[in-house]
Write a protein that holds these residues in place. Structure first.
Motif, PDB file in Angstrom:
ATOM      1  N   THR A  65       0.840  -1.200   0.000  1.00  0.00           N
ATOM      2  CA  THR A  65       0.000   0.000   0.000  1.00  0.00           C
ATOM      3  C   THR A  65       0.876   1.250   0.000  1.00  0.00           C
ATOM      4  O   THR A  65       1.789   1.375   0.819  1.00  0.00           O
ATOM      5  CB  THR A  65      -0.917   0.016   1.241  1.00  0.00           C
ATOM      6  OG1 THR A  65      -1.649  -1.207   1.291  1.00  0.00           O
ATOM      7  CG2 THR A  65      -1.878   1.190   1.191  1.00  0.00           C
ATOM      8  N   GLY A  66       0.591   2.172  -0.899  1.00  0.00           N
ATOM      9  CA  GLY A  66       1.377   3.399  -0.980  1.00  0.00           C
ATOM     10  C   GLY A  66       0.887   4.456  -0.001  1.00  0.00           C
ATOM     11  O   GLY A  66      -0.282   4.841  -0.025  1.00  0.00           O
ATOM     12  N   PHE A  67       1.783   4.930   0.876  1.00  0.00           N
ATOM     13  CA  PHE A  67       1.468   5.979   1.848  1.00  0.00           C
ATOM     14  C   PHE A  67       2.249   7.245   1.489  1.00  0.00           C
ATOM     15  O   PHE A  67       3.429   7.171   1.122  1.00  0.00           O
ATOM     16  CB  PHE A  67       1.834   5.535   3.264  1.00  0.00           C
ATOM     17  CG  PHE A  67       0.945   4.456   3.815  1.00  0.00           C
ATOM     18  CD1 PHE A  67      -0.171   4.780   4.565  1.00  0.00           C
ATOM     19  CD2 PHE A  67       1.224   3.115   3.572  1.00  0.00           C
ATOM     20  CE1 PHE A  67      -0.998   3.793   5.076  1.00  0.00           C
ATOM     21  CE2 PHE A  67       0.407   2.119   4.075  1.00  0.00           C
ATOM     22  CZ  PHE A  67      -0.712   2.459   4.826  1.00  0.00           C
ATOM     23  N   THR A  68       1.593   8.385   1.629  1.00  0.00           N
ATOM     24  CA  THR A  68       2.243   9.663   1.304  1.00  0.00           C
ATOM     25  C   THR A  68       2.211  10.589   2.518  1.00  0.00           C
ATOM     26  O   THR A  68       1.280  11.380   2.688  1.00  0.00           O
ATOM     27  CB  THR A  68       1.528  10.350   0.123  1.00  0.00           C
ATOM     28  OG1 THR A  68       0.145  10.535   0.460  1.00  0.00           O
ATOM     29  CG2 THR A  68       1.624   9.511  -1.126  1.00  0.00           C
ATOM     30  N   PRO A  69       3.215  10.501   3.377  1.00  0.00           N
ATOM     31  CA  PRO A  69       3.260  11.416   4.522  1.00  0.00           C
ATOM     32  C   PRO A  69       3.577  12.853   4.101  1.00  0.00           C
ATOM     33  O   PRO A  69       3.210  13.803   4.786  1.00  0.00           O
ATOM     34  CB  PRO A  69       4.376  10.834   5.392  1.00  0.00           C
ATOM     35  CG  PRO A  69       5.229  10.056   4.449  1.00  0.00           C
ATOM     36  CD  PRO A  69       4.310   9.520   3.397  1.00  0.00           C
ATOM     37  N   LYS A  70       4.252  12.989   2.944  1.00  0.00           N
ATOM     38  CA  LYS A  70       4.577  14.313   2.390  1.00  0.00           C
ATOM     39  C   LYS A  70       4.409  14.243   0.877  1.00  0.00           C
ATOM     40  O   LYS A  70       4.483  13.164   0.288  1.00  0.00           O
ATOM     41  CB  LYS A  70       6.024  14.701   2.743  1.00  0.00           C
ATOM     42  CG  LYS A  70       6.280  14.850   4.229  1.00  0.00           C
ATOM     43  CD  LYS A  70       7.676  15.404   4.496  1.00  0.00           C
ATOM     44  CE  LYS A  70       8.754  14.447   4.001  1.00  0.00           C
ATOM     45  NZ  LYS A  70      10.126  14.954   4.326  1.00  0.00           N
ATOM     46  N   PRO A  71       4.211  15.378   0.231  1.00  0.00           N
ATOM     47  CA  PRO A  71       4.005  15.354  -1.229  1.00  0.00           C
ATOM     48  C   PRO A  71       5.152  14.709  -1.998  1.00  0.00           C
ATOM     49  O   PRO A  71       4.927  14.100  -3.048  1.00  0.00           O
ATOM     50  CB  PRO A  71       3.865  16.836  -1.587  1.00  0.00           C
ATOM     51  CG  PRO A  71       3.357  17.476  -0.334  1.00  0.00           C
ATOM     52  CD  PRO A  71       4.021  16.737   0.782  1.00  0.00           C
ATOM     53  N   ASP A  72       6.400  14.820  -1.476  1.00  0.00           N
ATOM     54  CA  ASP A  72       7.537  14.271  -2.215  1.00  0.00           C
ATOM     55  C   ASP A  72       7.934  12.882  -1.722  1.00  0.00           C
ATOM     56  O   ASP A  72       9.018  12.386  -2.028  1.00  0.00           O
ATOM     57  CB  ASP A  72       8.742  15.217  -2.123  1.00  0.00           C
ATOM     58  CG  ASP A  72       9.259  15.353  -0.688  1.00  0.00           C
ATOM     59  OD1 ASP A  72       8.577  14.855   0.244  1.00  0.00           O
ATOM     60  OD2 ASP A  72      10.339  15.951  -0.506  1.00  0.00           O
ATOM     61  N   THR A  73       7.050  12.253  -0.929  1.00  0.00           N
ATOM     62  CA  THR A  73       7.361  10.933  -0.361  1.00  0.00           C
ATOM     63  C   THR A  73       6.216   9.960  -0.636  1.00  0.00           C
ATOM     64  O   THR A  73       5.047  10.285  -0.402  1.00  0.00           O
ATOM     65  CB  THR A  73       7.597  11.025   1.157  1.00  0.00           C
ATOM     66  OG1 THR A  73       8.654  11.965   1.411  1.00  0.00           O
ATOM     67  CG2 THR A  73       7.981   9.667   1.723  1.00  0.00           C
ATOM     68  N   LEU A  74       6.557   8.789  -1.113  1.00  0.00           N
ATOM     69  CA  LEU A  74       5.588   7.711  -1.336  1.00  0.00           C
ATOM     70  C   LEU A  74       6.265   6.408  -0.933  1.00  0.00           C
ATOM     71  O   LEU A  74       7.233   5.982  -1.565  1.00  0.00           O
ATOM     72  CB  LEU A  74       5.159   7.650  -2.806  1.00  0.00           C
ATOM     73  CG  LEU A  74       4.243   6.472  -3.191  1.00  0.00           C
ATOM     74  CD1 LEU A  74       2.915   6.536  -2.447  1.00  0.00           C
ATOM     75  CD2 LEU A  74       4.021   6.448  -4.700  1.00  0.00           C
ATOM     76  N   ARG A  75       5.764   5.803   0.145  1.00  0.00           N
ATOM     77  CA  ARG A  75       6.372   4.576   0.634  1.00  0.00           C
ATOM     78  C   ARG A  75       5.327   3.463   0.685  1.00  0.00           C
ATOM     79  O   ARG A  75       4.190   3.676   1.117  1.00  0.00           O
ATOM     80  CB  ARG A  75       6.965   4.788   2.026  1.00  0.00           C
ATOM     81  CG  ARG A  75       8.263   5.603   2.013  1.00  0.00           C
ATOM     82  CD  ARG A  75       9.330   4.935   1.173  1.00  0.00           C
ATOM     83  NE  ARG A  75      10.653   5.541   1.339  1.00  0.00           N
ATOM     84  CZ  ARG A  75      11.752   5.094   0.748  1.00  0.00           C
ATOM     85  NH1 ARG A  75      11.677   4.049  -0.072  1.00  0.00           N
ATOM     86  NH2 ARG A  75      12.908   5.689   0.958  1.00  0.00           N
ATOM     87  N   ALA A  76       5.738   2.263   0.220  1.00  0.00           N
ATOM     88  CA  ALA A  76       4.821   1.118   0.154  1.00  0.00           C
ATOM     89  C   ALA A  76       5.442  -0.071   0.881  1.00  0.00           C
ATOM     90  O   ALA A  76       6.197  -0.847   0.285  1.00  0.00           O
ATOM     91  CB  ALA A  76       4.518   0.754  -1.294  1.00  0.00           C
ATOM     92  N   PRO A  77       5.166  -0.244   2.170  1.00  0.00           N
ATOM     93  CA  PRO A  77       5.692  -1.405   2.892  1.00  0.00           C
ATOM     94  C   PRO A  77       5.156  -2.699   2.282  1.00  0.00           C
ATOM     95  O   PRO A  77       4.067  -2.726   1.709  1.00  0.00           O
ATOM     96  CB  PRO A  77       5.162  -1.209   4.320  1.00  0.00           C
ATOM     97  CG  PRO A  77       4.742   0.220   4.394  1.00  0.00           C
ATOM     98  CD  PRO A  77       4.335   0.619   3.020  1.00  0.00           C
ATOM     99  N   ASP A  78       5.925  -3.768   2.430  1.00  0.00           N
ATOM    100  CA  ASP A  78       5.445  -5.062   1.940  1.00  0.00           C
ATOM    101  C   ASP A  78       4.100  -5.405   2.575  1.00  0.00           C
ATOM    102  O   ASP A  78       3.175  -5.858   1.902  1.00  0.00           O
ATOM    103  CB  ASP A  78       6.468  -6.156   2.262  1.00  0.00           C
ATOM    104  CG  ASP A  78       7.725  -6.020   1.414  1.00  0.00           C
ATOM    105  OD1 ASP A  78       7.624  -5.467   0.302  1.00  0.00           O
ATOM    106  OD2 ASP A  78       8.795  -6.462   1.863  1.00  0.00           O
TER     107      ASP A  78
END
Length: 307
Positions: A65-78
């Protein structure tokens, strides 16, 4: 975390510019390519996802799942556990409560550490890194504590996120993952564990058996009672009939004897009795009437004085 490689395609960008099919994460505006998972990674990912998603306290869990804590950040944990998102089909704002990363051979360690720091800084409470290569262990990262390394015999906990502890072995061993998943599912249905289900089944089976047994017992008892009652009734009826018949026989015998006595007295006293009167006497069944005739016959000289 699958194999990753930082790229500079099109320069810095925002999460809104990343499409789901791009297979990219984003860190500080820089794209990070995420390769497809290998066989070992995907198999462990599936088992871990099941045991997290079924935990009784988990309302929402996801994979990649892609999470965006900031506009320039997109993190997808397994794997992740998070508050239920609005499910708009877009990236999820903020960060998950729990993130799980599977690290295998070829893992980009510097990028993994950056990802862990970004998740914790964005509000993730726990990050578990499952090491698939070498000895089986899990690294536990939290915001304000040093990293802890747990062996296969240890147990993972995530207070406030998961209700049940997770044996480290369950993140590596398929059977152990299935056992915990089953326990989670049973607890979601109100049972503590499989033993509780078996006890409940035995209790319900016993109760049902008692009801069915009672019904069958009543039916059998009723049939046997009817048969026994019929037998006893016949015996009692026969006895009563015999007694009643005997009594009636005795009464009839006494009546006939008195009739014969009346006729004998009339003959002894020389009183002629015509056929009609004789028939009347023999058909009479009234003991009292016969007694009256006997008393009169003893002193009468003519039939008219008796009848």
């Amino acid at each position: 975390m699958r194999l990753e490689q930082r790229t500079s395609i099109d320069g810095p960008c925002t999460a809104e510019q990343i499409r789901e099919e791009d297979r990219h994460e984003l860190s500080g505006g820089q794209r990070i390519y995420c390769a497809p998972a290998g066989d070992r990674h995907s198999r462990h990912n599936l088992g871990g996802g099941l045991l997290l998603d079924t935990d009784p306290d988990v309302q929402w869990a996801g994979v990649d799942t892609g999470f965006t804590p900031k506009p320039d950040t997109l993190r997808a944990p397994d794997l992740c556990v998070a508050a239920p998102p609005e499910e708009t089909g877009k990236w999820v704002p903020g960060a998950p409560l729990l993130a799980v990363e599977y690290a295998d051979r070829g893992q980009n360690e510097p990028d993994l550490q950056i990802k862990i720091k970004e998740l914790l800084a964005a509000g993730t409470r726990y990050v578990w890194v499952v090491r698939l290569a070498g000895p089986q262990w899990v690294e536990v990262y939290t915001r304000d504590s040093p990293m802890r390394r747990l062996a296969a015999t240890d147990t993972l906990e995530a207070p406030g996120v998961l209700r049940n502890p997770v044996p480290v072995r369950a993140l590596f061993d398929r059977s152990a993952a299935h056992r915990l998943t089953l326990k989670n599912l049973l607890q979601r249905e109100g049972y503590e564990d499989l033993e509780a289900v078996l006890r409940e089944g035995a209790r319900k089976g016993r109760a049902k058996g008692l009801v069915e047994g009672e019904a069958k017992g009543k039916a059998t008892g009723r049939a046997e009672g009817l048969k026994e009652g019929e037998t006893k009734g016949k015996a009692k009826g026969k006895a009563e009939g015999l007694a009643e018949g005997e009594a009636k026989g005795k009464a009839t015998g006494r009546l006939e004897a008195r009739i014969e006595a009346l006729l004998d007295i009339l003959m002894a006293r020389g009183i002629d009795v015509d056929a009609t009167t004789r028939t009347r006497i023999r058909r009479c069944r009234d003991q009292e009437q016969i007694g009256i005739w006997l008393a009169k016959a003893a002193v009468a000289n003519r039939a008219e004085e008796v009848f």
